[in-house]
Design an enzyme around this catalytic site. Structure first.
Site, PDB file in Angstrom:
ATOM      1  N   ASP A 262       0.868  -1.167   0.000  1.00  0.00           N
ATOM      2  CA  ASP A 262       0.000   0.000   0.000  1.00  0.00           C
ATOM      3  C   ASP A 262       0.912   1.227   0.000  1.00  0.00           C
ATOM      4  OD1 ASP A 262      -2.099   1.724  -0.015  1.00  0.00           O
ATOM      5  OD2 ASP A 262      -3.185   0.776   1.607  1.00  0.00           O
TER       6      ASP A 262
HETATM    7  C1  BGC Z   1      -5.001   3.302   0.214  1.00  0.00           C
HETATM    8  C2  BGC Z   1      -5.209   2.293  -0.883  1.00  0.00           C
HETATM    9  C3  BGC Z   1      -5.018   2.922  -2.239  1.00  0.00           C
HETATM   10  C4  BGC Z   1      -3.648   3.548  -2.289  1.00  0.00           C
HETATM   11  C5  BGC Z   1      -3.299   4.147  -3.617  1.00  0.00           C
HETATM   12  C6  BGC Z   1      -3.738   4.111   0.025  1.00  0.00           C
HETATM   13  O1  BGC Z   1      -3.693   5.178   0.921  1.00  0.00           O
HETATM   14  O2  BGC Z   1      -4.962   2.625   1.450  1.00  0.00           O
HETATM   15  O3  BGC Z   1      -6.483   1.716  -0.761  1.00  0.00           O
HETATM   16  O4  BGC Z   1      -5.202   1.961  -3.234  1.00  0.00           O
HETATM   17  O5  BGC Z   1      -3.587   4.562  -1.292  1.00  0.00           O
HETATM   18  O6  BGC Z   1      -3.997   5.286  -3.892  1.00  0.00           O
END
Ligand code: BGC
Length: 709
Positions: A262
């Protein structure tokens, strides 16, 4: 493209580069999508930037073409970038938030949402979506519950699978589809106290039994990538957790696709306290089997050095890089790096009339009618007044809809005015804005619609709430209206279950979630009876925050609650009932359905046999409508304690007035077993209850036996 040969021609740095994902503005300075300021501070060299393998977040096809061109001009091997983005419940045509979508109890709609989202996003230059979010959540305080499919493993599995199938189609090489990245692996929805990014402490049994089902089903459906979660599992951050990434994902589930962190979560293992610095984070990431690092630079800065020091085997890098190159090949990017980006076509496809009309239909199935004391559907010629913040708010898209534009949505006032006359309207939620003449106008109306709830900025990532009541002064406002209005219909917009006791005296109560681009029109369709409500709750609605986590599929305990309260030493509260205000699977219709007595083809089976349960469903009311018939199962005695009931199947059917159908549910071994602590599926003979009904509480029971071989 022969990816193995290509791999051989890459330098070690180039291979490690493929494992880096950064934002588009690194390549073209003016690209408007700036994901987060901290990326600027990463201090990447130009060489590192132009060896990166993928991009996070892109606005549209023009931007994608520009970034890809800039990249390919500089890159030695001309290996195209993959463009990934969060297309969660729509690209520009926004559909109901996932929790709303789950309320439809119609996974085919989830596939449709994913297919349309894929078409719009793919045409705009995106290759991979970070969706579905398959995190099971039983905590409405958690802001991200809005992105989930609710509290039930089976429902979560069905929707996660349907989304993947819709995004990916038959073949991700096809220009109209995306590759799906299921997230956040694993058990992110179990964040303690409902606070995002918080500690997760879950038993291995509950991990495999409850939490894994969504990811497992998404992977079975062919999801090409999986994203790790921010939390720890057994004290080890999921991003560097070898048990999750290797033992379960690769060895048990045989996953061949790409793993990705993530946002910045590899670097964050330092804050977790399991690595001294980025170098150690990189070491742990590689050992765990993590392929792509999103928005941090542990791999690019340290993996090569770690190989030199003999701490990492270069084979691990080759394997990760090959998986990424194979994904590029599968997507068809070597044949056409600009594949997908068709700005001209996007003008026709994106937010097309057809897509908006699908969004409207799907929203009507996602909205749940919780109360109706005979006032809905609205009768012709009534004098209607409309009040509350959502009377004029266009913010119906909900969180994670960043390509969507709320300004293009109709608000409820406008949508209702297309159909009926509104005699009085006031969008204020400040009690001081309702003077004598306003209250008079409310009194004179035959019915008042109160459109309230939380704002879309009070739900979603990092937007947790310890109090989940109606926000601000809305409860007080409701009381004022209750004193003056003849009848009151309350419509609630929210990204989570709220505690609704103060407003259940409404003559009708409708839960709209965040219903998307056409949400206001969908509500109008339901209020006016042009569509009959059919949504069912995918989460139990607590009476009070103190009951959380509250879910229907709990264990019996050794001292189950005794309703007679003869025995005070049972599992209950002194001050609040055990039961939810509205149970899982609950939702009303404008018509009445009658479910006949269930009939079994036989009462005993072996694991290789099946039992058929047949039940008649009749529409006894005046309107056509859909009902969701739900089948729950309880295993009375097993090696481990099993829940008091578990959803195992459901069927949603549309019936005309007086129409009757016979539904058949086939009971087979998959419905009778469970996943144990090791993630293995176990089936034990014994006695089971089959329970059938139209919500999780009003059920008819039959007994069956699974015989020993
Ligand atoms: C979130 C994810 C997301 C990623 C990319 C993160 O802060 O937890 O769900 O896909 O950002 O944008």
């Amino acid at each position: 493209m022969n990816t193995k040969a290509l791999l051989k021609s890459l330098t070690r740095e180039e291979k490690i580069g493929q494992m880096l994902q950064i934002a588009p503005f690194f390549f073209v300075k003016h690209a408007h999508v700036e994901v987060a300021g901290h990326l600027k501070a990463l201090n990447l060299t130009k060489k590192q930037i132009f060896e990166a393998g993928s991009v996070l977040g892109i606005g549209n096809g023009h931007e994608m073409i520009e970034v890809q061109e800039a990249y390919l001009k500089e890159s030695r091997h001309k290996i195209p970038l993959i463009f990934m983005a969060d297309i969660i419940h729509g690209y520009e045509t926004i559909f109901p938030v996932p929790l709303g979508l789950a309320s439809s109890f119609n996974p085919l709609l989830a596939s449709k949402v994913a297919r349309i989202s894929a078409l719009e996003a793919a045409t705009s230059g995106i290759h991979v979506t970070f969706s579905p979010m398959a995190d099971l959540s039983r905590d409405p305080r958690w802001g991200r519950v809005v992105e989930s499919f609710g509290e039930d493993p089976y429902l979560n599995g069905q929707f996660s699978q349907a989304m993947v199938l819709g995004y990916q189609g038959q073949n991700i090489k096809d220009e109209n589809y995306l590759a799906s990245c299921v997230k956040h692996y694993a058990a992110y929805g179990k964040s303690e106290a409902g606070r995002d990014y918080n500690t997760v402490d879950v038993s291995r049994l509950s991990l495999h039994y409850d939490h894994m089902e969504g990811y497992r089903k998404a992977i079975e459906a062919g999801a090409k990538l999986i994203m790790t979660s921010f939390n720890v599992l057994d004290g080890i951050p999921a991003t560097v957790n070898r048990y999750l990434l290797k033992d379960v994902l690769r060895d048990l589930w045989n996953f061949k696709g790409v793993t990705i962190t993530d946002y910045d979560s590899l670097h964050q293992v330092i804050a977790h306290g399991v690595a001294e610095d980025d170098r150690e984070a990189a070491l742990r990431g590689i050992h765990a089997g993590l392929d792509i690092e999103m928005a941090s630079t542990c791999y690019v800065n340290y993996v090569s050095e770690l190989i030199d020091q003999g701490l990492i085997d270069e084979i691990a890098i080759d394997q990760a890089c090959l998986r990424i190159l194979d994904l590029k090949e599968e997507l068809g990017l070597f044949d056409n790096p600009f594949k997908h980006a068709h700005p001209e076509r996007a003008l026709e496809v994106v937010r097309s009339k057809e897509h908006l009309s699908e969004s409207r239909k799907i929203a009507t199935e996602s909205i749940v009618l919780l109360e109706n004391k005979g006032v809905l559907p609205l009768k012709k010629g009534m004098k209607i007044a409309l009040v509350g913040p959502y009377a004029t708010s266009r913010e119906t898209n909900g969180p994670w809809s960043w390509h969507g534009n709320n300004a293009l949505n109709l608000n409820l006032f406008e949508a209702l005015k297309e159909e009926i006359e509104i005699t009085y309207m006031n969008p204020s939620e400040a009690i001081e804005d309702y003077h004598h003449e306003d209250l008079l106008a409310i009194q004179q109306a035959d019915l008042l619609i109160f459109a309230c709830g939380e704002s879309m900025h009070e739900s979603g990532e990092a937007h947790n709430r310890a109090k989940i009541s109606l926000p601000r002064h809305q409860e007080k406002l409701y009381q004022l209206f209750k004193e003056h209005a003849k009848k009151i219909v309350t419509i609630i917009f929210a990204g989570r279950p709220l505690t609704l006791e103060p407003v259940i005296s409404s003559d009708a109560l409708m839960y709209a979630w965040f219903p998307g681009s056409e949400g206001a029109r969908a509500i109008s369709d339901l209020l006016l009876g042009q569509v009959n409500p059919s949504g069912k709750l995918p989460m139990s609605f607590p009476r009070h925050e103190g009951q959380i986590p509250l879910y229907y599929n709990h264990l019996n305990t050794g001292r189950p609650y005794d309703e007679t309260r003869k025995n005070p030493f049972t599992s209950y509260y002194l001050d609040v009932p055990n039961t939810p205000l509205y149970p899982f699977g609950y939702g009303l219709s404008y018509t009445t359905f009658e479910l006949g007595e269930p009939i079994l083809s036989k009462a005993e089976m072996t694991v290789d046999e099946k039992i058929e349960l047949k039940v008649n469903l009749k529409n006894c009311g005046p309107l056509r409508g859909q009902e969701v018939v739900q089948l729950y199962i309880r295993d009375h005695v097993a090696w481990i304690a099993r829940p008091i009931k578990e959803l195992k199947a459901f069927q949603k059917v549309m019936l005309e007035p007086n129409e009757e159908v016979t539904l058949t549910f086939v009971i087979q071994k998959d419905m009778l077993g469970y996943y144990n602590q090791e993630g293995k599926f176990i089936i034990e003979p014994g006695h089971f209850d089959l329970m059938i009904g139209t919500d999780s509480t009003r059920l008819m029971k039959r007994k069956i036996t699974l015989k020993k071989e």
